[in-house]
Enzyme design. Structure first.
Site, PDB file in Angstrom:
ATOM      1  N   ARG A  88       0.861  -1.185   0.000  1.00 22.64           N
ATOM      2  CA  ARG A  88       0.000   0.000   0.000  1.00 22.64           C
ATOM      3  C   ARG A  88       0.897   1.235   0.000  1.00 22.64           C
ATOM      4  NH1 ARG A  88      -2.520   3.035   4.747  1.00 22.64           N
ATOM      5  NH2 ARG A  88      -3.698   4.605   3.615  1.00 22.64           N
ATOM      6  N   HIS A 132      -2.623  10.965   1.110  1.00 25.16           N
ATOM      7  CA  HIS A 132      -2.074  10.642   2.431  1.00 25.16           C
ATOM      8  C   HIS A 132      -1.481  11.937   3.001  1.00 25.16           C
ATOM      9  CE1 HIS A 132      -0.740   7.064   5.014  1.00 25.16           C
ATOM     10  NE2 HIS A 132      -0.334   8.126   5.672  1.00 25.16           N
ATOM     11  N   GLU A 177      -7.126   8.579   6.612  1.00 24.57           N
ATOM     12  CA  GLU A 177      -7.385   9.159   7.929  1.00 24.57           C
ATOM     13  C   GLU A 177      -7.886  10.602   7.881  1.00 24.57           C
ATOM     14  OE1 GLU A 177      -3.955   8.475  10.405  1.00 24.57           O
ATOM     15  OE2 GLU A 177      -4.290   6.317  10.408  1.00 24.57           O
ATOM     16  N   ASN A 303      -7.302   1.625   9.886  1.00 23.96           N
ATOM     17  CA  ASN A 303      -5.983   1.710  10.517  1.00 23.96           C
ATOM     18  C   ASN A 303      -6.184   1.604  12.019  1.00 23.96           C
ATOM     19  OD1 ASN A 303      -5.039   2.256   7.967  1.00 23.96           O
ATOM     20  ND2 ASN A 303      -4.504   4.392   8.371  1.00 23.96           N
ATOM     21  N   TYR A 305      -4.149   1.270  15.800  1.00 21.83           N
ATOM     22  CA  TYR A 305      -2.921   1.265  16.599  1.00 21.83           C
ATOM     23  C   TYR A 305      -3.174   0.996  18.069  1.00 21.83           C
ATOM     24  CZ  TYR A 305      -0.529   2.867  12.477  1.00 21.83           C
ATOM     25  OH  TYR A 305      -0.008   2.926  11.212  1.00 21.83           O
ATOM     26  N   GLU A 357      -3.460  -0.392   8.015  1.00 24.99           N
ATOM     27  CA  GLU A 357      -2.267  -0.073   8.816  1.00 24.99           C
ATOM     28  C   GLU A 357      -2.402  -0.685  10.199  1.00 24.99           C
ATOM     29  OE1 GLU A 357      -1.218   4.084   9.270  1.00 24.99           O
ATOM     30  OE2 GLU A 357      -1.629   4.489   7.159  1.00 24.99           O
TER      31      GLU A 357
HETATM   32  C1  FCB Z   1      -1.021   6.814  10.874  1.00 32.53           C
HETATM   33  C2  FCB Z   1      -0.601   7.365   9.540  1.00 32.53           C
HETATM   34  C3  FCB Z   1       0.716   6.854   9.034  1.00 32.53           C
HETATM   35  C4  FCB Z   1       1.713   6.668  10.149  1.00 32.53           C
HETATM   36  C5  FCB Z   1       1.115   5.918  11.305  1.00 32.53           C
HETATM   37  C6  FCB Z   1       2.060   5.673  12.445  1.00 32.53           C
HETATM   38  O1  FCB Z   1      -1.870   7.722  11.507  1.00 32.53           O
HETATM   39  O2  FCB Z   1      -1.570   7.074   8.569  1.00 32.53           O
HETATM   40  O3  FCB Z   1       1.159   7.710   8.031  1.00 32.53           O
HETATM   41  O4  FCB Z   1       2.249   7.862  10.512  1.00 32.53           O
HETATM   42  O5  FCB Z   1      -0.004   6.598  11.791  1.00 32.53           O
END
Ligand code: FCB
Length: 465
Positions: A88, A132, A177, A303, A305, A357
């Site tokens: 990607r 992006h 995002e 995405n 985290y 992500e």
């Molecule tokens: C996300 C972004 C990516 C990267 C990660 C850690 O928010 O999409 O570009 O910075 O975090």
């Protein structure tokens, strides 16, 4: 900082994934390409933002980054050697159209031709993101995403990219995002373009969503064969206590992060409680906009985290909880991914999900040419397991991409935070596979072996008579 306390915890067990499940890695143009002033590229809002004093923690910029613009072939070789199925990447709008309107830059378009053809040659699926975050500065000078005209420029850009590459890229995501571009870019101002105005931010969010819907319609009308969607950053929003104030704040934050973007796209309306919360800062919406935004998608990129913990007490800090944190100070919370995916599937009529992500920054050390990043391996493995738990509860997920292939420019954190499964020595531009890359390679390989064995088992000629 508390890092993974128990590095000796075992890697979880997995059951076989579907035979056509896609395993990949993700990156974005500004974070890796460099060559900021080469090949006819125009400046973007991130080039400008990097020049603002104190905007970037280490005072760095994207001028060289990972020099992927020149090293792309060997970078694609790494993806190939890892045995991955997909990559990607994003197109730098100002590389293909230096001002964001007007003339196209053939040299920039040719770079992405080479990249996409290079992926296909190596049997790696190209997945393209249009925006992006690196809006051309020429458009910011005209008001950026606050200006409704930027929507039309984005649609023209989307059409050009799809006409040129749509025959070869598997998917096209409009935006990466939009919450980050809205809130961090225009409300708190800690990201480009560094504006601090809530009304502006909410108008920006509306224009991002509108441009998404219009781009989908335009690409379909021109016969684009790629799967079309968007990429959202989402997280469960948990109050730190059951107090009415914490619970109420968590509901608002959930509305602003998740429902503000999901409701318009899947229910053609903004959430009422957030409209009331915003009052006069709510965006101006024209007739027909909401129906446009709700144009159907082929995939939803997620995405993930961490979860978000929400407190109404301004002095509360995540650090005081003693939870496991990454180098970004984000909590390690894989079960939040299961919770999020199950909820999306329950609350919305969603298309198949792609985990576009997932990954973590840790303070990697190179010792004797190796990077023993057990924390990252555990992080990735535990999140893949959390994703599989959601699949077992009926959520349709087609792909998983690690963020990121390479250590890279981590926005306002500069180069200090390393997310790669491949270590980058920025002095020499040398790449070194971290242990997490080797684990991911072996994991993906093991999934392929399981597939081959099980497909043979279904081959009746092999059955013992
Ligand atoms: C996300 C972004 C990516 C990267 C990660 C850690 O928010 O999409 O570009 O910075 O975090």
């Amino acid at each position: 900082m508390t890092l993974y306390m128990n590095l000796s915890q075992p890697i979880p067990n997995f059951t076989p994934f579907p035979a056509d499940f896609i395993w990949g890695v993700a990156a974005s143009s500004f974070q890796i390409e460099g060559a900021a002033k080469q090949g006819g590229r125009g400046p973007s809002i991130w080039d400008d933002f990097c020049k603002q004093p104190e905007a970037i923690a280490d005072g760095s910029n994207g001028d060289v980054a990972c020099d992927h613009y020149h090293l792309w072939e060997s970078d694609l070789d790494i993806i190939f050697d890892l045995g991955l199925n997909a990559y990607r990447f994003s197109v730098a709008w100002s590389r293909v159209q230096p001002e964001g309107f007007g003339a196209w830059n053939e040299e920039g378009l040719a770079f992405y031709d080479r990249l996409i053809d290079g992926l296909i040659k190596r049997g790696i699926q190209p997945h393209l993101t249009l925006n992006h975050w690196d809006l051309p500065s020429g458009l910011q000078a005209k008001g950026g995403w606050k200006n409704r005209e930027t929507v039309d420029h984005f649609v023209a850009y989307a059409k050009k990219i799809a006409a040129r590459f749509g025959d070869r890229v598997i998917s096209i995501a409009t935006h990466n995002e939009p919450w980050v571009q809205t809130i961090l870019g225009h409300e708190t101002g800690i990201f480009a373009p560094g504006i601090k105005n809530r009304a502006t931010a909410m108008q920006v969010s509306h224009h991002l969503l509108l441009s998404h819907g219009l781009a989908l319609q335009a690409l379909r009308a021109q016969g684009c064969k790629s799967q079309l969607g968007i990429v959202l950053n989402l997280a469960p929003m948990h109050p730190v206590s059951n107090s009415a104030a914490d619970v109420a704040k968590a509901k608002i934050e959930d509305g602003r992060l998740l429902r503000w973007f999901m409701d318009p796209m899947f229910k053609a309306c903004y959430p009422q409680d957030i409209l009331e919360f915003l009052g006069d800062d709510a965006p101006k919406v024209q007739a027909g906009d909401m129906q446009t935004i709700a144009t159907s998608m082929d995939f939803l990129g997620v995405n993930y985290y961490s979860r978000s913990l929400v407190s109404s007490d301004p002095d509360w800090s995540l650090k005081q909880t003693g939870c496991e944190l990454t180098d970004m100070g984000w909590e390690v919370y894989p079960q939040g991914l299961t919770e999020l995916l199950v909820r999306l599937n329950r609350d919305y009529k969603i298309p198949p999900i792609s985990i576009t992500e997932n990954g973590a920054a840790f303070p990697d050390q190179m010792t004797h040419g190796r990077v023993h990043d057990r924390e990252r391996t555990l992080y990735i493995a535990n999140h893949i397991a959390a994703m599989q738990a959601a699949m077992k509860q009926g959520v349709v997920i087609t792909s998983y991409m690690v963020w990121s292939l390479l250590d890279n420019f981590e926005w306002a954190s500069g180069y200090a935070k390393r997310f790669g499964i491949v270590y980058v020595d920025y002095e020499t531009q040398k790449r070194v596979l971290k242990d997490s890359a080797l684990w991911y390679r072996d994991f993906v390989q093991s999934q392929k072996i399981i597939r081959e064995v099980s497909s043979h088992l279904h081959d009746k000629s092999l059955l013992v008579k």
